[in-house]
Design a protein around this motif. Structure first.
Motif, mmCIF file in Angstrom:
data_model
loop_
_atom_site.group_PDB
_atom_site.id
_atom_site.type_symbol
_atom_site.label_atom_id
_atom_site.label_comp_id
_atom_site.label_asym_id
_atom_site.label_seq_id
_atom_site.Cartn_x
_atom_site.Cartn_y
_atom_site.Cartn_z
ATOM 1 N N UNK A 468 -34.529 63.483 0.463
ATOM 2 C CA UNK A 468 -35.307 64.150 -0.580
ATOM 3 C C UNK A 468 -36.770 63.724 -0.670
ATOM 4 N N UNK A 469 -37.100 62.524 -0.143
ATOM 5 C CA UNK A 469 -38.474 62.043 -0.235
ATOM 6 C C UNK A 469 -39.315 62.386 0.992
ATOM 7 N N UNK A 484 -32.902 73.007 11.335
ATOM 8 C CA UNK A 484 -32.021 73.104 10.171
ATOM 9 C C UNK A 484 -32.438 72.038 9.167
ATOM 10 N N UNK A 485 -32.765 72.472 7.957
ATOM 11 C CA UNK A 485 -33.166 71.561 6.894
ATOM 12 C C UNK A 485 -32.312 71.845 5.668
ATOM 13 N N UNK A 486 -31.721 70.790 5.119
ATOM 14 C CA UNK A 486 -30.814 70.958 3.990
ATOM 15 C C UNK A 486 -31.018 69.830 2.977
ATOM 16 N N UNK A 487 -31.161 70.173 1.714
ATOM 17 C CA UNK A 487 -31.350 69.190 0.646
ATOM 18 C C UNK A 487 -32.528 68.267 0.907
ATOM 19 N N UNK A 491 -39.754 69.118 2.377
ATOM 20 C CA UNK A 491 -39.885 69.673 3.728
ATOM 21 C C UNK A 491 -39.557 71.163 3.720
ATOM 22 N N UNK A 492 -38.525 71.534 2.970
ATOM 23 C CA UNK A 492 -38.153 72.955 2.903
ATOM 24 C C UNK A 492 -39.307 73.807 2.395
ATOM 25 N N UNK A 493 -40.013 73.318 1.398
ATOM 26 C CA UNK A 493 -41.148 74.063 0.855
ATOM 27 C C UNK A 493 -42.256 74.210 1.889
ATOM 28 N N UNK A 494 -42.477 73.169 2.656
ATOM 29 C CA UNK A 494 -43.542 73.214 3.661
ATOM 30 C C UNK A 494 -43.203 74.130 4.835
ATOM 31 N N UNK A 495 -41.891 74.441 4.985
ATOM 32 C CA UNK A 495 -41.461 75.292 6.102
ATOM 33 C C UNK A 495 -41.163 76.720 5.657
ATOM 34 N N UNK A 496 -41.514 77.076 4.453
ATOM 35 C CA UNK A 496 -41.254 78.434 3.980
ATOM 36 C C UNK A 496 -41.973 79.454 4.866
ATOM 37 N N UNK A 497 -41.285 80.526 5.146
ATOM 38 C CA UNK A 497 -41.796 81.551 6.052
ATOM 39 C C UNK A 497 -43.150 82.090 5.588
ATOM 40 N N UNK A 498 -44.107 82.042 6.511
ATOM 41 C CA UNK A 498 -45.462 82.569 6.325
ATOM 42 C C UNK A 498 -46.334 81.756 5.368
#
Length: 530
Positions: A468-469, A484-487, A491-498
């Protein structure tokens, strides 16, 4: 599909074969996998016109067709598959265990001097997987697991019946040529056990999994060891044995010894070190072993060692002198604080697993010099902090370039449940920047940054879970195919499409999964990555 124009007659032949299958899913799947690898029209015709189809009406239809698919295997694959019959139905196979078993029986020979038997075994296994001879395939943590369908297991039993036998009772009749035996029930009298052994000749394989207490436990084992001195494979896994007989050291032909999951064994006889032809030793689950044998340096043929012990360190056993060792797996050592010095002398070491060693504090200084190491797995080690590992960190601060020429270059790295890990150290990734293909990090709750990462130019698969950090990815991953990114919210926010800051780094990947949602980039549909 899509090649009908190149092979116009195959579709017609295929339709006729499908009709003969009578709609049985297992047959359709197995035959489809087999014929996919045979683009020759002549081969399809021979298969379609086989006499086996004519026997279907008289015999078990499904069995007959599946036997036909077996008949299409190469002689090498036929042998390997047939010996799977020594494992009862519904067995959960581990890929490395099955390959080591084949190797012990001499089934993985090659005319090419530079080809390792383990690589041959992987090729055979993948070939049978592609033909659907195995099912329920799963990548369980860091090894492949699978099963054999009951009907295909019946095929294996049928073709191996003159050499292999699963014995359910000591009263069972045994063919005179049997050389490989699996005993699934030893709950009988000493007299019956003695008569049973008298029926057997020169065994090469003896599997006694889950042997329980009674008149046929330790005394029965010792009798077997004295009678069958030409064994190549001995499986005592899951038994309640407290003592492994010293006679084990006389089995000079033994290649594979499995005594995993024997929780009552506290000590192994030093005579085990006389097994100079032993290639595989499984000790995982023997977590009450107080100390490993002192002369393990003499086990010169050992290639795969899977161990557990109550020791605080592994000094004094000569593990660093096992020049043939390719896989070292240290699992469930609850007291282990340190491994052993001289690990850099393991010049053949290809894979290192260190899992569930909760008191482990540091890794050996020499690890970074193991040039042959390709796969490293470190998991569930609560006190291990890779980023401050003693001399590794000290030398890193002193000279950042000293590791460039060490030869340390991984292809696969798996890190799990290391709560002390805050950043991956330079020593671990610097030499692998151009070689690392698979990277998985999971359950590292305090991992905060990957800012020191190098450009991972060969990375094809990246999986990050429950960190999470963590907020950054490697700068360059030009060959990335799967992400693949989970929880991992940041990082998930930084990899959002476009719109994500790191989207340009990963947009070229053919498969991207963020928190269970699969993303397909529009540009991939227009200009797919070659």
């Amino acid at each position: 599909k899509g090649e009908e124009k190149q092979h116009p007659k195959l579709e017609e032949i295929g339709e006729e074969i499908v009709k003969k299958c009578k709609g049985v899913p297992l047959i359709l799947k197995t035959l489809g996998s087999l014929l996919f690898s045979k683009p020759s029209e002549q081969e399809w015709k021979v298969f379609k016109d086989s006499e086996t189809w004519e026997l279907m009406e008289k015999e078990n239809q499904t069995f007959s067709i599946l036997k036909l698919t077996y008949d299409q295997l190469s002689p090498q694959l036929k042998q390997c598959f047939a010996y799977c019959s020594l494992y009862p139905k519904d067995t959960d196979f581990r890929s490395f265990g099955l390959i080591q078993f084949w190797m012990a029986l001499g089934l993985l020979e090659s005319s090419h001097k530079n080809e390792n038997p383990e690589d041959i075994g992987k090729r055979y296994l993948n070939d049978m997987l592609s033909r659907s001879f195995f099912q329920d395939y799963d990548l369980a943590f860091f090894f492949d697991a699978f099963k054999i369908h009951d009907l295909l297991h019946d095929i294996a039993l049928s073709v191996a019946k003159n050499e292999c036998c699963i014995v359910n009772t000591f009263e069972q009749n045994i063919a005179p040529g049997i050389r490989h035996v699996c005993l699934t029930n030893s709950d009988s009298s000493e007299e019956n056990a003695s008569k049973f052994l008298g029926k057997l000749g020169h065994l090469r394989t003896l599997r006694l999994p889950n042997l329980r207490n009674g008149p046929t436990s330790e005394s029965f084992i010792e009798t077997c060891l004295k009678r069958f001195q030409h064994l190549r494979m001995l499986d005592l896994s899951g038994s309640t044995l407290e003592v492994l007989p010293r006679w084990i050291g006389n089995l000079k032909h033994l290649r594979f010894l499995d005594i995993s999951n024997c929780p009552n064994i506290k000590k192994l006889p030093n005579s085990i070190c006389k097994l100079q032809n032993l290639q595989t030793l499984f000790l995982d689950g023997c977590d009450q072993i107080e100390e490993l044998p002192k002369d393990m340096r003499y086990m010169i043929s050992l290639r795969f060692l899977l161990l557990a012990t109550k020791q605080r360190d592994l000094h004094g056993h000569g593990l660093q002198d096992l020049k043939s060792l390719r896989v070292l797996a240290i699992y469930g050592c609850e007291n282990l604080e340190y491994l052993f010095d001289g690990i850099q002398k393991l010049t053949s070491l290809h894979t290192l697993w260190i899992v569930d060693c909760k008191k482990l504090v540091s890794l050996p200084h020499g690890l970074k010099y193991v040039a042959a190491l390709q796969s490293l797995v470190i998991g569930v080690c609560e006190k291990l902090d890779l980023s401050t590992a003693q001399e590794l960190k000290e030398k890193e601060d002193y000279n950042e370039d000293y590791l460039v020429d060490t030869g340390f270059s991984l292809q696969s790295l798996y890190i799990a449940d290391l709560p002390k890990l805050k950043a991956l150290p330079q020593w671990l990734l610097r030499g692998s920047a151009n070689t690392l293909k698979n990277l998985t990090i999971t359950g590292c709750e305090n991992l905060t940054t990957l800012a020191e990462w190098h450009n991972l130019t060969s990375l094809e698969k990246l999986e990050i879970k429950c960190c999470p950090k963590l907020s950054t990815l490697p700068k360059t991953m030009k060959r990335l195919k799967q992400l693949k990114i989970e929880d991992c919210t940041l990082v998930s926010q930084r990899c959002q499409q476009e719109i994500g800051e790191d989207w340009p780094k990963v947009a070229h990947a053919s498969r991207i999964v963020l928190d269970g949602n699969t993303i397909t980039a529009p540009e991939l549909l227009i200009n797919p990555t070659p």
